[in-house]
Motif scaffolding. Structure first.
Motif, PDB file in Angstrom:
ATOM      1  N   ILE A   4       1.049  -6.161  15.646  1.00  0.00           N
ATOM      2  CA  ILE A   4       1.385  -5.408  14.467  1.00  0.00           C
ATOM      3  C   ILE A   4       0.277  -5.093  13.437  1.00  0.00           C
ATOM      4  O   ILE A   4       0.130  -3.867  13.143  1.00  0.00           O
ATOM      5  CB  ILE A   4       2.522  -6.391  13.665  1.00  0.00           C
ATOM      6  CG1 ILE A   4       3.666  -6.586  14.262  1.00  0.00           C
ATOM      7  CG2 ILE A   4       2.746  -5.442  12.237  1.00  0.00           C
ATOM      8  CD1 ILE A   4       4.605  -7.533  13.800  1.00  0.00           C
ATOM      9  N   GLY A  22       0.927  -1.673  14.213  1.00  0.00           N
ATOM     10  CA  GLY A  22       2.148  -1.501  13.409  1.00  0.00           C
ATOM     11  C   GLY A  22       3.306  -1.629  14.293  1.00  0.00           C
ATOM     12  O   GLY A  22       4.389  -1.741  13.574  1.00  0.00           O
ATOM     13  N   GLU A  51      -0.007   5.692   9.358  1.00  0.00           N
ATOM     14  CA  GLU A  51      -0.836   4.874   8.423  1.00  0.00           C
ATOM     15  C   GLU A  51      -1.098   3.540   8.504  1.00  0.00           C
ATOM     16  O   GLU A  51      -0.454   2.538   7.939  1.00  0.00           O
ATOM     17  CB  GLU A  51       0.319   5.099   7.193  1.00  0.00           C
ATOM     18  CG  GLU A  51       0.671   6.612   6.944  1.00  0.00           C
ATOM     19  CD  GLU A  51       1.970   6.524   5.828  1.00  0.00           C
ATOM     20  OE1 GLU A  51       2.829   6.122   6.380  1.00  0.00           O
ATOM     21  OE2 GLU A  51       1.709   7.363   4.893  1.00  0.00           O
ATOM     22  N   GLN A  94      -2.202   1.318   5.548  1.00  0.00           N
ATOM     23  CA  GLN A  94      -1.259   0.800   4.916  1.00  0.00           C
ATOM     24  C   GLN A  94      -0.510  -0.346   5.381  1.00  0.00           C
ATOM     25  O   GLN A  94      -0.384  -1.426   4.696  1.00  0.00           O
ATOM     26  CB  GLN A  94      -0.123   1.942   4.751  1.00  0.00           C
ATOM     27  CG  GLN A  94       0.864   1.969   3.646  1.00  0.00           C
ATOM     28  CD  GLN A  94       1.852   3.021   3.486  1.00  0.00           C
ATOM     29  OE1 GLN A  94       2.246   3.566   4.638  1.00  0.00           O
ATOM     30  NE2 GLN A  94       1.805   3.864   2.282  1.00  0.00           N
ATOM     31  N   ILE A  95      -0.405  -0.523   6.588  1.00  0.00           N
ATOM     32  CA  ILE A  95       0.202  -1.801   7.561  1.00  0.00           C
ATOM     33  C   ILE A  95      -0.761  -2.953   7.042  1.00  0.00           C
ATOM     34  O   ILE A  95      -0.441  -4.042   6.587  1.00  0.00           O
ATOM     35  CB  ILE A  95       0.330  -1.642   9.057  1.00  0.00           C
ATOM     36  CG1 ILE A  95       1.265  -0.334   9.229  1.00  0.00           C
ATOM     37  CG2 ILE A  95       0.803  -2.742   9.682  1.00  0.00           C
ATOM     38  CD1 ILE A  95       2.695  -0.550   8.781  1.00  0.00           C
ATOM     39  N   LYS A 137      -2.698  -3.369   4.729  1.00  0.00           N
ATOM     40  CA  LYS A 137      -2.690  -3.852   3.524  1.00  0.00           C
ATOM     41  C   LYS A 137      -1.489  -4.559   3.121  1.00  0.00           C
ATOM     42  O   LYS A 137      -1.576  -5.847   2.332  1.00  0.00           O
ATOM     43  CB  LYS A 137      -2.925  -2.498   2.459  1.00  0.00           C
ATOM     44  CG  LYS A 137      -4.231  -1.874   2.117  1.00  0.00           C
ATOM     45  CD  LYS A 137      -4.032  -0.800   1.279  1.00  0.00           C
ATOM     46  CE  LYS A 137      -5.500  -0.288   1.198  1.00  0.00           C
ATOM     47  NZ  LYS A 137      -5.010   1.338   0.457  1.00  0.00           N
ATOM     48  N   LEU A 138      -0.614  -4.303   3.677  1.00  0.00           N
ATOM     49  CA  LEU A 138       0.762  -5.083   3.335  1.00  0.00           C
ATOM     50  C   LEU A 138       0.572  -6.434   4.101  1.00  0.00           C
ATOM     51  O   LEU A 138       1.259  -7.484   3.867  1.00  0.00           O
ATOM     52  CB  LEU A 138       1.954  -4.235   4.087  1.00  0.00           C
ATOM     53  CG  LEU A 138       2.222  -2.967   3.453  1.00  0.00           C
ATOM     54  CD1 LEU A 138       3.499  -2.334   4.159  1.00  0.00           C
ATOM     55  CD2 LEU A 138       2.659  -3.112   2.023  1.00  0.00           C
ATOM     56  N   MET A 139      -0.200  -6.417   5.150  1.00  0.00           N
ATOM     57  CA  MET A 139      -0.419  -7.740   5.791  1.00  0.00           C
ATOM     58  C   MET A 139      -1.589  -8.525   4.895  1.00  0.00           C
ATOM     59  O   MET A 139      -2.012  -9.602   5.641  1.00  0.00           O
ATOM     60  CB  MET A 139      -0.842  -7.399   7.226  1.00  0.00           C
ATOM     61  CG  MET A 139       0.569  -6.740   7.838  1.00  0.00           C
ATOM     62  SD  MET A 139       0.009  -6.649   9.707  1.00  0.00           S
ATOM     63  CE  MET A 139       0.521  -8.253  10.631  1.00  0.00           C
TER      64      MET A 139
END
Lengths: 325, 290
Positions: free
Chosen positions: A267, A271, A313, A316-317, A319-321
């Motif tokens: 992921i 992602g 993106e 972005q993934i 950063k969310l992780m």
């Protein structure tokens, strides 16, 4: 102040049929039916008490506190694993749209008589995780004090609410097929002490809990049936996060850890979950090829070769992780 | 009717045939499925044990995209993706500490989730929003010769208070859909038991045993085929049939297919066009369905 009811507020009275799955050594298993009138305040423990005292003194069941604290009245009502005291007869009538209520002993445990089951297996699972706090020597000798912070208490509170009723174990599919799995209640209790900073048995508890935690199948039966909202499956997830602190791991724990790590990496990098890559990382080439042959035999090979495009993106993934720029 | 569509990784991978059938069925019914643009993996029930904040944040990213699309629900054909999103939303709303940290991650990635959208199962949309009568009106090949076992599995139903569509002890949605095709729904004891897929990543022997129990239970009730509502149950129950046979030394199979595959067949689409497994195709062929 006691409130009295007006004549117009007459209680709804409903006649129900209670069908009980009974058992005793002499006769074996059989069904027996009773009829009685209930109103909106009638708990299922009250239904059973009235059957026993007014109609049939031979009916055997357990019930003690009548307020969802002792856990002794766990049974199946219309196939739902529930506490009888926490279940109103009329709620079942309305939910199932029938006046017949089927009452059975809990699954999985050996039935002793009628609705009473042998809880020995349940208790032995619970005792395996040493279900009490082992504080530091200084604390026991009254030479030191160790307080629990509100933050730590918040983490543990939910998981400390188990009343040992056995409903989660009775409905767990993993305990039925795997003797090495401790079961949901023992895991909830085990994690409650594993995560308690006042406890001194961390290493020992890890050894008991980790391998078993990877034998849970995440079916959410325990979450669903728990009358105290303990969420045993959540404690199993939280326990698995401690696997990295255990030096010597069983094959099951090692494979499981590898699998979850591979999912996380997949992921983070794309992602998406790249099935083939995750499988290969977890099980290696030989097992992957063997399983691919099974897939081919059933005519699904072309699907195994599909490559899903990664998320555009991807930054972005990441950063969310939790990755910083 | 327009609904955001979240296929999930398996539905775009080894369970691609689930995607094919779901889109075909939606087209016939006039249900417009708009795929969520640049969607990401939900974490498949495992990411939350590794990093709870990442799990919630990633699921909210998908839902925030649906909000931007101006749609009110996101339908998925995968029960695990469904549960993953619904648990994420529930945890985000219930756990204030977690919410704070997730909000910070969302902000750093310039994502805003307003909380107006949650995930739904495609079965719920079909039964509740499209309606069984409408589905029935599109059946061109009534499947009256088929006895269909209805397997629900775990995550479309549990936890009941978070899934919410139907009680795990009083299910009806799959029976409603099977009846609409003219086939006879068959209830069986293990209909809401676990297929064992989540165990395949750590204890595959245990996982296969659970799969065998489900297949055997449907078989013992005399079903011709079994339908299920999940792209991951699909991997466990459809793709690994021969593996289960070898492991448990059986000489029988229990043909299995996704719920929209059954609907698509009743709408006149051929099993071959749907890319069904060999075992399922053979079972249908024996009953005159090609």
């Amino acid at each position: 102040m006691q409130q009295s009811m007006k004549p117009s507020e007459k209680l709804e009275q409903v006649e129900i049929k209670v069908k009980v799955r009974r058992f005793n050594q002499e006769r074996g298993q059989y069904w027996q039916e009773y009829k009685l009138v209930v109103d909106r305040f009638t708990q299922m423990t009250e239904v059973l008490r009235r059957i026993k005292s007014e109609q049939d003194p031979t009916l055997a069941y357990r019930a003690s506190c009548h307020m969802a604290v002792c856990g002794s009245c766990a049974m199946k009502l219309n196939n739902e694993p529930r506490l009888a005291c926490k279940t109103l007869a009329l709620d079942l009538v309305r939910k199932y749209n029938t006046n017949e209520i089927v009452v059975e002993p809990m699954d999985f445990f050996k039935v002793e008589k009628d609705l009473i089951v042998d809880m020995e297996d349940f208790y032995s699972r619970m005792y395996k995780v040493k279900p009490r706090l082992y504080p530091a020597k200084e604390v026991v000798e009254n030479k030191a004090e160790q307080r629990l912070t509100p933050e730590d208490q918040k983490e543990l509170w939910k998981f400390a609410q188990c009343i040992w009723c056995g409903l989660c174990v009775s409905s767990c599919p993993a305990v039925r097929i795997d003797k090495e799995f401790l079961g949901p209640a023992a895991h909830a209790k085990g994690y409650r002490f594993l995560a308690d900073p006042r406890d001194t048995l961390y290493e020992e508890r890890l050894k008991v809990l980790i391998d078993s935690s990877w034998r849970c199948t995440y079916c959410y039966q325990c979450f669903n049936v728990c009358p105290r909202d303990v969420e045993p499956v959540t404690t199993i997830k939280k326990t698995r996060a401690h696997t990295k602190f255990l030096k010597q791991k069983s094959e099951v724990a090692e494979t499981g850890e590898k699998h979850v790590k591979a999912i996380f990496e997949s992921i983070r990098n794309t992602g998406k979950l790249e099935e083939a890559k995750v499988y290969l990382t977890t099980y290696g080439l030989v097992t992957s090829i063997r399983d691919m042959l099974y897939t081919m035999r059933n005519g699904k090979t072309q699907l195994a070769l599909i490559k899903e495009k990664k998320v555009n993106e991807i930054g972005q993934i990441q950063k969310l992780m939790g990755e910083k720029e | 009717m327009k609904v955001a569509y979240y296929p999930g990784c398996a539905t775009h991978g080894l369970s691609k045939d689930v995607d094919v059938a779901t889109k075909k069925v939606a087209e016939v019914l006039g249900l417009e499925l708009v795929e969520v643009e640049d969607w990401n993996c939900c974490g498949g029930g495992f990411l939350d044990e590794y990093d709870e904040k990442a799990h919630v944040s990633l699921n909210l990213r998908n839902l925030s995209k649906v909000e931007k699309m101006g749609l009110s629900k996101m339908a998925t054909p995968c029960s695990v993706c469904l549960q993953s999103h619904r648990l994420a939303v529930n945890n985000y709303k219930e756990n204030t500490e977690l919410k704070k940290e997730v909000d910070s991650r969302l902000k750093s990635a310039s994502i805003e989730y307003k909380g107006t959208v949650d995930a739904e199962h495609i079965v719920w949309v079909l039964v509740r929003d499209v309606g069984v009568e409408k589905i029935k009106s599109h059946v061109t090949r009534p499947l009256s010769q088929l006895k269909v076992a209805t397997y629900y599995g775990c995550q479309m139903l549990r936890p009941e208070k978070i899934m919410g569509f139907e009680s795990p002890y009083n299910t009806h949605s799959l029976e409603d859909l099977v009846s609409s095709t003219g086939a006879t729904p068959v209830r069986f004891p293990m209909a809401t038991a676990c297929c064992g897929f989540p165990l395949m990543g750590s204890n595959p022997k245990g996982g296969l045993k659970l799969a065998y129990n489900v297949l055997n239970s449907a078989k013992s009730m005399g079903a011709d085929i079994m339908i299920h509502p999940c792209s991951l149950c699909h991997l466990q129950l459809d793709v690994t049939q021969y593996k289960v046979m070898d492991e448990f030394k059986t000489n029988w199979t229990m043909p299995t297919m996704y719920v929209t595959q059954l609907l698509a067949i009743a709408f006149g689409i051929s099993p071959k066009e749907l890319g069904l497994s060999k075992i399922a195709m053979k079972a249908l062929e024996q009953r005159g369905i090609t």
